[in-house]
Write a protein that holds these residues in place. Structure first.
Motif, PDB file in Angstrom:
ATOM      1  N   ASP A  33       0.097  13.831  -3.028  1.00 58.60           N
ATOM      2  CA  ASP A  33      -0.492  13.535  -4.176  1.00 58.60           C
ATOM      3  C   ASP A  33      -0.831  12.113  -4.658  1.00 58.60           C
ATOM      4  O   ASP A  33      -1.616  11.649  -5.541  1.00 58.60           O
ATOM      5  N   LEU A  34       0.348  11.031  -4.176  1.00 61.60           N
ATOM      6  CA  LEU A  34       0.289   9.911  -4.588  1.00 61.60           C
ATOM      7  C   LEU A  34       0.122   8.875  -3.596  1.00 61.60           C
ATOM      8  O   LEU A  34       0.697   7.745  -3.609  1.00 61.60           O
ATOM      9  N   LEU A  35      -0.966   8.897  -2.768  1.00 61.46           N
ATOM     10  CA  LEU A  35      -1.295   8.394  -1.550  1.00 61.46           C
ATOM     11  C   LEU A  35      -2.024   7.060  -2.414  1.00 61.46           C
ATOM     12  O   LEU A  35      -2.499   6.865  -3.341  1.00 61.46           O
ATOM     13  N   ILE A  36      -1.627   5.754  -1.592  1.00 61.25           N
ATOM     14  CA  ILE A  36      -2.333   4.601  -1.865  1.00 61.25           C
ATOM     15  C   ILE A  36      -3.084   3.870  -0.919  1.00 61.25           C
ATOM     16  O   ILE A  36      -2.922   4.471   0.509  1.00 61.25           O
ATOM     17  N   THR A  37      -3.892   3.135  -1.140  1.00 59.51           N
ATOM     18  CA  THR A  37      -4.757   2.628   0.031  1.00 59.51           C
ATOM     19  C   THR A  37      -3.902   1.429   0.613  1.00 59.51           C
ATOM     20  O   THR A  37      -2.860   1.182   0.563  1.00 59.51           O
ATOM     21  N   ALA A  38      -4.555   1.119   1.836  1.00 62.68           N
ATOM     22  CA  ALA A  38      -4.103   0.213   2.859  1.00 62.68           C
ATOM     23  C   ALA A  38      -3.913  -1.048   1.970  1.00 62.68           C
ATOM     24  O   ALA A  38      -2.940  -1.690   2.107  1.00 62.68           O
ATOM     25  N   GLN A  40      -3.244  -1.671  -1.272  1.00 66.87           N
ATOM     26  CA  GLN A  40      -2.557  -1.577  -2.120  1.00 66.87           C
ATOM     27  C   GLN A  40      -1.206  -1.532  -1.456  1.00 66.87           C
ATOM     28  O   GLN A  40      -0.381  -2.282  -1.855  1.00 66.87           O
ATOM     29  N   ALA A  41      -0.915  -0.950  -0.275  1.00 69.77           N
ATOM     30  CA  ALA A  41       0.088  -1.190   0.379  1.00 69.77           C
ATOM     31  C   ALA A  41       0.548  -2.566   0.849  1.00 69.77           C
ATOM     32  O   ALA A  41       1.662  -2.995   0.776  1.00 69.77           O
ATOM     33  N   GLU A  42      -0.553  -3.174   1.289  1.00 62.99           N
ATOM     34  CA  GLU A  42      -0.272  -4.507   1.636  1.00 62.99           C
ATOM     35  C   GLU A  42       0.184  -5.454   0.504  1.00 62.99           C
ATOM     36  O   GLU A  42       0.910  -6.213   0.811  1.00 62.99           O
ATOM     37  N   GLU A  43      -0.533  -5.258  -0.528  1.00 64.55           N
ATOM     38  CA  GLU A  43      -0.055  -5.996  -1.793  1.00 64.55           C
ATOM     39  C   GLU A  43       1.294  -5.585  -2.378  1.00 64.55           C
ATOM     40  O   GLU A  43       1.968  -6.565  -2.488  1.00 64.55           O
ATOM     41  N   LEU A  44       1.793  -4.478  -2.021  1.00 66.94           N
ATOM     42  CA  LEU A  44       3.173  -4.013  -2.343  1.00 66.94           C
ATOM     43  C   LEU A  44       4.090  -4.818  -1.584  1.00 66.94           C
ATOM     44  O   LEU A  44       5.199  -5.304  -1.920  1.00 66.94           O
ATOM     45  N   ASP A  45       3.683  -4.753  -0.012  1.00 68.22           N
ATOM     46  CA  ASP A  45       4.537  -5.341   0.883  1.00 68.22           C
ATOM     47  C   ASP A  45       4.560  -6.877   0.524  1.00 68.22           C
ATOM     48  O   ASP A  45       5.659  -7.554   0.718  1.00 68.22           O
ATOM     49  N   ARG A  46       3.375  -7.462   0.203  1.00 69.48           N
ATOM     50  CA  ARG A  46       3.393  -8.837   0.031  1.00 69.48           C
ATOM     51  C   ARG A  46       4.371  -9.484  -1.364  1.00 69.48           C
ATOM     52  O   ARG A  46       5.181 -10.318  -1.187  1.00 69.48           O
ATOM     53  N   ARG A  47       4.353  -8.402  -2.361  1.00 70.45           N
ATOM     54  CA  ARG A  47       4.966  -8.894  -3.545  1.00 70.45           C
ATOM     55  C   ARG A  47       6.422  -8.652  -3.232  1.00 70.45           C
ATOM     56  O   ARG A  47       7.479  -9.350  -3.654  1.00 70.45           O
ATOM     57  N   LEU A  48       6.818  -7.513  -2.324  1.00 69.83           N
ATOM     58  CA  LEU A  48       8.223  -7.366  -2.048  1.00 69.83           C
ATOM     59  C   LEU A  48       8.852  -8.317  -1.233  1.00 69.83           C
ATOM     60  O   LEU A  48       9.947  -8.866  -1.266  1.00 69.83           O
ATOM     61  N   ALA A  49       7.863  -8.589  -0.236  1.00 72.09           N
ATOM     62  CA  ALA A  49       8.509  -9.941   0.490  1.00 72.09           C
ATOM     63  C   ALA A  49       8.769 -11.125  -0.151  1.00 72.09           C
ATOM     64  O   ALA A  49       9.500 -12.031   0.009  1.00 72.09           O
TER      65      ALA A  49
END
Length: 73
Positions: A33-38, A40-49
């Protein structure tokens, strides 16, 4: 009970009760139910890095709140 009625009832709860209610509602969602777009996933990965590259480069919540108070004055 309608969503409006639920929200009205929720407003009568204490902050702690509202937090507990939100936690209970959140736990009801399945992972699918909590899927994110590609994107959004890229942005989260960028922020984590960025955080991992400079973990000391942070602003505390208290500092953000104070900055907002200072701007309003």
């Amino acid at each position: 009970m309608s969503a409006g009625e639920i929200l009205e009832t929720m407003r009568s709860l204490s902050p702690a009760e509202r937090r507990d209610l939100v936690a209970q509602i959140w736990s009801e969602f399945a992972e699918d139910d909590l899927l994110i777009t590609a994107a959004q996933a890229e942005e989260l990965d960028r922020r984590l890095a960025a955080h991992e590259a400079a973990p000391e480069d942070v602003v505390s919540w208290a500092e953000i709140q104070q900055a907002n108070r200072d701007r309003r004055q």
